[in-house]
Design an enzyme around this catalytic site. Structure first.
Site, PDB file in Angstrom:
ATOM      1  N   THR A   1      -3.863 -12.253  56.565  1.00 25.97           N
ATOM      2  CA  THR A   1      -3.672 -11.954  55.144  1.00 25.97           C
ATOM      3  C   THR A   1      -4.205 -10.560  54.879  1.00 25.97           C
ATOM      4  OG1 THR A   1      -3.805 -14.269  54.464  1.00 25.97           O
ATOM      5  CG2 THR A   1      -4.251 -12.615  52.787  1.00 25.97           C
TER       6      THR A   1
ATOM      7  N   THR B   1       4.436 -12.262  48.840  1.00 27.86           N
ATOM      8  CA  THR B   1       4.544 -13.682  48.496  1.00 27.86           C
ATOM      9  C   THR B   1       3.177 -14.344  48.529  1.00 27.86           C
ATOM     10  OG1 THR B   1       6.773 -13.750  49.458  1.00 27.86           O
ATOM     11  CG2 THR B   1       5.678 -15.859  49.080  1.00 27.86           C
ATOM     12  N   LYS B   2       2.416 -14.083  49.605  1.00 25.74           N
ATOM     13  CA  LYS B   2       1.088 -14.680  49.737  1.00 25.74           C
ATOM     14  C   LYS B   2       0.167 -14.187  48.622  1.00 25.74           C
ATOM     15  CE  LYS B   2      -2.419 -16.819  51.733  1.00 25.74           C
ATOM     16  NZ  LYS B   2      -2.966 -16.441  53.042  1.00 25.74           N
ATOM     17  N   MET B   3       0.236 -12.906  48.278  1.00 21.10           N
ATOM     18  CA  MET B   3      -0.601 -12.349  47.216  1.00 21.10           C
ATOM     19  C   MET B   3      -0.310 -13.029  45.882  1.00 21.10           C
ATOM     20  SD  MET B   3      -0.339  -8.343  48.363  1.00 21.10           S
ATOM     21  CE  MET B   3      -0.425  -7.767  46.679  1.00 21.10           C
TER      22      MET B   3
END
Length: 301
Positions: free
Chosen positions: A98, A172-174
């Site tokens: 990440t 997307t992860k953020m």
């Protein structure tokens, strides 16, 4: 074909073990790599090759990474003795770490200039999901390469999505992490208010875990708050860094997000009050102190 995996920490170890199963099926040769010798033992027990030197991975067709932060990913990929100095055009790096959206784009561009494919594929899920191969994996990069490696990704995740060009996985992860952080801030502010005004902490917590105001955050973290458990897991400091990365993108794109800005201020209050290393539900401590209450079940401090 040869496949390597660098970074055998809390999440990476389980993922690498699942990926390593492909060697027993005769699909590829596999190498597990980590600077910590102790983390290699379980791979040796399965008869898999191991190394503490990342250079030993550089003859692999596909090199998977799961590392703690952007600085370490940059060092491993772009550093003086990093992967990029040893790889040849046509090889592929797949990064599960990440890191920031802008950082992923920067690394991808450096790799592309050397003919190396770089996919940012951050993961979502806890250690148990890494071990049983049921993570969510969000991927950005060359779509053709994504489809080539998807059978390997399917060994580690049950929701494997192609999100777009380089950086799309991290973006997307953020967004997912920011939505989670907003939910944490909401119950951290409101639970102490209810207790201050006379509501029972456990009953109020039950409502926020089951009624229309419930969320993954409330269901997962309120039980820990009620028992006074603020250790282990993803710290407030690390959670704030996720929002910082998102804020960089918003500034560059001139996009105002008042709710996210307000959440960042709530996190700042908690960080300035000495709760940086608490798990993210530790934010509630700031509001408990402010209102002079404790949101706990009977018998817990």
């Amino acid at each position: 074909m040869k496949v390597s995996y660098i970074g055998l920490g809390v999440m990476g170890a389980g993922m690498a073990l699942n990926l390593g199963n492909g060697e027993a099926e005769g699909l590829y040769e596999f190498l597990a790599c980590d600077a910590n010798e102790a983390s290699l033992e379980q791979f040796k027990e399965r008869g898999l090759k191991t190394s503490t030197n990342i250079v030993d991975t550089t003859d692999s067709d596909y090199i998977f990474l799961c590392l703690p932060n952007l600085e370490i990913v940059k060092s491993v990929v772009l550093g003086e003795n990093g992967l990029l100095n040893h790889l040849k055009p046509g090889q592929t790096i797949v990064d599960f770490s990440t890191i920031s959206y802008l950082g992923a784009v920067e690394i991808a561009e450096a790799c592309k200039s050397e003919g190396i494919e770089f996919l940012d594929c951050p993961i979502s899920g806890q250690q148990a999901k890494a071990l049983d191969g049921t993570l969510s994996i969000m991927c950005g990069g060359n779509e053709e390469v994504f489809h080539t490696i998807k059978p390997m990704l399917d060994r580690m995740g049950t929701q494997v999505l192609y999100m777009g060009e380089n950086g799309a996985g991290q973006l997307t992860k953020m967004i997912n992490n920011c939505a989670l952080n907003i939910c944490v801030a909401s119950f951290s502010e409101l639970l102490p208010v209810g207790v201050k005004l006379g509501l029972d902490a456990e009953k109020l917590g039950d409502v926020l875990m089951t009624a229309t105001g419930s969320s993954f955050a409330s269901k997962t973290l309120i039980p820990k708050v009620l028992e006074g458990n603020f250790e282990h897991g993803f710290s407030l400091g690390r959670a704030y860094k996720d929002m910082e990365s998102m804020y960089e993108v918003l500034i560059k794109s001139e996009i105002p997000l008042p709710t996210l800005n307000g959440t960042m201020q709530s996190y700042q209050l908690a960080l300035q009050s000495g709760h940086r290393d608490d798990y993210k539900q530790g934010m509630i401590k700031f509001y408990e102190d402010m209102l002079d209450v404790k949101v706990r079940k009977e018998g817990f401090k």
